[in-house]
Write an enzyme that holds these catalytic residues in place. Structure first.
Site, PDB file in Angstrom:
ATOM      1  N   ASN A   1      40.617-100.195  86.778  1.00  0.00           N
ATOM      2  CA  ASN A   1      39.939 -99.548  85.637  1.00  0.00           C
ATOM      3  C   ASN A   1      40.221-100.219  84.288  1.00  0.00           C
ATOM      4  O   ASN A   1      40.143 -99.599  83.242  1.00  0.00           O
ATOM      5  CB  ASN A   1      40.237 -98.037  85.615  1.00  0.00           C
ATOM      6  CG  ASN A   1      41.710 -97.729  85.483  1.00  0.00           C
ATOM      7  OD1 ASN A   1      42.534 -98.637  85.352  1.00  0.00           O
ATOM      8  ND2 ASN A   1      42.061 -96.458  85.487  1.00  0.00           N
TER       9      ASN A   1
ATOM     10  N   LYS B   1      44.334-104.728  81.595  1.00  0.00           N
ATOM     11  CA  LYS B   1      44.993-104.978  82.884  1.00  0.00           C
ATOM     12  C   LYS B   1      44.522-106.311  83.476  1.00  0.00           C
ATOM     13  O   LYS B   1      43.528-106.893  82.993  1.00  0.00           O
ATOM     14  CB  LYS B   1      44.676-103.814  83.827  1.00  0.00           C
ATOM     15  CG  LYS B   1      45.255-102.469  83.357  1.00  0.00           C
ATOM     16  CD  LYS B   1      44.883-101.362  84.330  1.00  0.00           C
ATOM     17  CE  LYS B   1      45.463-100.023  83.878  1.00  0.00           C
ATOM     18  NZ  LYS B   1      45.145 -98.939  84.851  1.00  0.00           N
TER      19      LYS B   1
ATOM     20  N   HIS C   1      44.803 -99.848  80.010  1.00  0.00           N
ATOM     21  CA  HIS C   1      45.801 -98.784  79.888  1.00  0.00           C
ATOM     22  C   HIS C   1      45.869 -98.336  78.431  1.00  0.00           C
ATOM     23  O   HIS C   1      45.780 -99.154  77.523  1.00  0.00           O
ATOM     24  CB  HIS C   1      47.190 -99.278  80.309  1.00  0.00           C
ATOM     25  CG  HIS C   1      48.264 -98.321  79.898  1.00  0.00           C
ATOM     26  ND1 HIS C   1      48.579 -97.202  80.640  1.00  0.00           N
ATOM     27  CD2 HIS C   1      49.058 -98.266  78.787  1.00  0.00           C
ATOM     28  CE1 HIS C   1      49.524 -96.513  80.000  1.00  0.00           C
ATOM     29  NE2 HIS C   1      49.830 -97.139  78.880  1.00  0.00           N
TER      30      HIS C   1
ATOM     31  N   TYR D   1      55.287 -97.196  84.613  1.00  0.00           N
ATOM     32  CA  TYR D   1      54.597 -96.143  85.377  1.00  0.00           C
ATOM     33  C   TYR D   1      55.575 -95.201  86.085  1.00  0.00           C
ATOM     34  O   TYR D   1      55.197 -94.573  87.088  1.00  0.00           O
ATOM     35  CB  TYR D   1      53.655 -96.785  86.403  1.00  0.00           C
ATOM     36  CG  TYR D   1      52.344 -97.279  85.808  1.00  0.00           C
ATOM     37  CD1 TYR D   1      51.511 -96.423  85.085  1.00  0.00           C
ATOM     38  CD2 TYR D   1      51.930 -98.594  85.987  1.00  0.00           C
ATOM     39  CE1 TYR D   1      50.304 -96.871  84.555  1.00  0.00           C
ATOM     40  CE2 TYR D   1      50.723 -99.055  85.459  1.00  0.00           C
ATOM     41  CZ  TYR D   1      49.914 -98.188  84.748  1.00  0.00           C
ATOM     42  OH  TYR D   1      48.723 -98.624  84.224  1.00  0.00           O
TER      43      TYR D   1
ATOM     44  N   GLU E   1      56.523 -96.861  75.526  1.00  0.00           N
ATOM     45  CA  GLU E   1      55.826 -98.031  76.057  1.00  0.00           C
ATOM     46  C   GLU E   1      55.883 -99.209  75.083  1.00  0.00           C
ATOM     47  O   GLU E   1      56.073-100.362  75.494  1.00  0.00           O
ATOM     48  CB  GLU E   1      54.373 -97.654  76.388  1.00  0.00           C
ATOM     49  CG  GLU E   1      54.290 -96.686  77.570  1.00  0.00           C
ATOM     50  CD  GLU E   1      52.921 -96.045  77.762  1.00  0.00           C
ATOM     51  OE1 GLU E   1      51.969 -96.398  77.030  1.00  0.00           O
ATOM     52  OE2 GLU E   1      52.807 -95.181  78.649  1.00  0.00           O
TER      53      GLU E   1
END
Ligand code: IDP
Ligand code: MG
Length: 149
Positions: A112, A9, A115, A49, A126
């Site tokens: 975090n 990310k 992904h 998402y 995805e």
């Protein structure tokens, strides 16, 4: 062989963690199928998402994911979806064990660093969302016979 979608990310890219994360997947024995540094459109991130549309953090999450460069990757291996999720740790870094990416490299659930697809079905969805067929390379890994019985 299974494939999974892994993305470092924007926080992970900015913090210089791409090398550490790639290294973990290489050392585990997965094959790199595709990789690109890209800044996603909000539209792509919202589709990515979509299952979290109702969550209070959805808008902020999408805005954040589209705010900077992401290292998008496809990794291949036996049961890679499940194994990669274990390597990532829990969604909340505070619940993540040391040794996992989130347990080693971050503190905040909203930052975090990585992904990873949660099911084989979502991995396919995805991968199709982030990559075109010609961006994915088929080659035989020299290590294959050493990794698999
Ligand atoms: P996952 O990334 O472990 O699959 P998901 O539940 O799919 O976790 O949530 C997607 C992302 O949304 C998380 O990685 C995290 O960045 C963010 N997120 C999840 N829960 C929260 C929250 O309670 N507050 C803020 N961000 C969250
Ligand atoms: Mg998820």
């Amino acid at each position: 062989m299974e494939r999974t979608f892994i993305a470092v990310k924007p926080d992970g890219v900015q913090r210089g963690l791409c090398g550490d994360i790639i290294k973990r997947f290489e050392r585990r024995g997965f094959r790199l199928v595709a990789a690109k540094l890209t800044q996603a459109s909000e539209e792509r991130v919202k589709t990515h998402y979509a299952d979290l549309k109702a969550a209070p953090f959805y808008a902020g999450l999408c805005e954040y994911m589209a705010s900077g460069p992401v290292l998008a990757m496809v990794w291949e291996g036996r049961r890679v979806v499940k194994l990669a999720r274990t390597m990532l740790g829990e969604t909340d870094p505070a619940e993540s064990k040391p040794g996992s990416v989130r347990g080693d490299l971050c503190v905040d659930i909203g930052r975090n660093v990585i992904h990873g697809s949660d099911t084989v079905e979502n991995a396919k969805r995805e991968i199709d969302l982030w990559f075109t067929a010609d961006e994915m390379l088929d080659y035989t890994s020299c290590a294959h016979a050493c990794l698999y019985e």
